[in-house]
Write an enzyme that holds these catalytic residues in place. Structure first.
Site, PDB file in Angstrom:
ATOM      1  NE  ARG A  89      -3.474   2.898   0.581  1.00  0.00           N
ATOM      2  CZ  ARG A  89      -4.322   3.195   1.365  1.00  0.00           C
ATOM      3  NH1 ARG A  89      -5.135   2.094   2.118  1.00  0.00           N
ATOM      4  NH2 ARG A  89      -5.041   4.211   1.218  1.00  0.00           N
TER       5      ARG A  89
ATOM      6  NE  ARG B 141      -7.228   3.444  -1.815  1.00  0.00           N
ATOM      7  CZ  ARG B 141      -8.310   4.368  -1.167  1.00  0.00           C
ATOM      8  NH1 ARG B 141      -8.862   4.016  -0.183  1.00  0.00           N
ATOM      9  NH2 ARG B 141      -7.976   5.515  -1.660  1.00  0.00           N
TER      10      ARG B 141
ATOM     11  CG  ASP C  40      -8.736   1.333   2.084  1.00  0.00           C
ATOM     12  OD1 ASP C  40      -7.913   1.949   2.951  1.00  0.00           O
ATOM     13  OD2 ASP C  40      -9.770   2.048   1.597  1.00  0.00           O
TER      14      ASP C  40
ATOM     15  CG  ASP D  76     -11.062   2.337   5.384  1.00  0.00           C
ATOM     16  OD1 ASP D  76      -9.900   3.065   5.726  1.00  0.00           O
ATOM     17  OD2 ASP D  76     -11.584   2.363   4.400  1.00  0.00           O
TER      18      ASP D  76
END
Length: 181
Positions: A107, A116, A119, A121
């Site tokens: 990343r 990306r 990812d 989150d």
């Protein structure tokens, strides 16, 4: 809130626990996504395996894989999923672990909303509300994005109330199949 980044606050500002000194398990929801690479499903499977290997953490549910168009971003379609974890890691320690997994998958962050390779989150951490320079909980845009809401509601339908408005329902998204460890 106290100055310590390890402090955890419940909605309404009441002190809940200091994870630096206590072992409190919390349910966390992690959004997984990728739009760069040869096999995005394999990337998310590897990421889920990394999540399962985190200390003091157990993966308790994985959504299906979902394909969606980028939102506020450019590049090819994303493949997304959501994982539910029970973890004793504090929110910031969990964020650090997620970013280390992203880095291990190549990343890069050349600019905001860049395509990306992976990812991860931190969407929710129990009922913690947090607003720091590095982390906002709940994730500030989770209720506006189909690529988060559809997989989240698949594994935690009781969280459907987090959806805001109706725009997310018209975003292009397609269920691809299972994500498994």
């Amino acid at each position: 809130p106290p100055a310590s980044s390890q402090a955890v606050w419940r909605r309404g500002g009441r002190f809940l626990a200091c994870h630096a000194c206590c072992r409190v398990s919390s349910r966390a929801y992690i959004g997984l996504g990728a739009n760069l690479g040869a096999d995005l499903g394999a990337t998310l499977t590897q990421a889920a395996l990394h999540l399962a290997a985190l200390p003091q953490t157990q993966v308790v549910a994985l959504s299906s894989l979902w394909r969606s168009a980028p939102v506020d971003a450019e590049g090819p379609d994303f493949v997304n999923a959501v994982a539910a974890l029970d973890t004793e890691l504090a929110p910031m320690a969990l964020l650090d672990a997620l970013q280390a997994i992203e880095l291990a998958h190549g990343r890069e962050r050349p600019y905001r909303h860049a395509p990306r390779t992976l990812d991860l989150d931190l969407l929710l951490y129990g009922d913690v509300v947090l607003d720091t320079a590095r982390l906002t909980l709940p994730h500030p845009r989770l209720g506006e994005r189909a690529f988060v809401l559809r997989p989240l509601m698949e594994i935690a339908p009781e969280l459907a109330h987090l959806a805001r408005g109706h725009d997310w329902a018209s975003q292009r998204i397609e269920r691809l199949g299972p994500l498994s460890l």
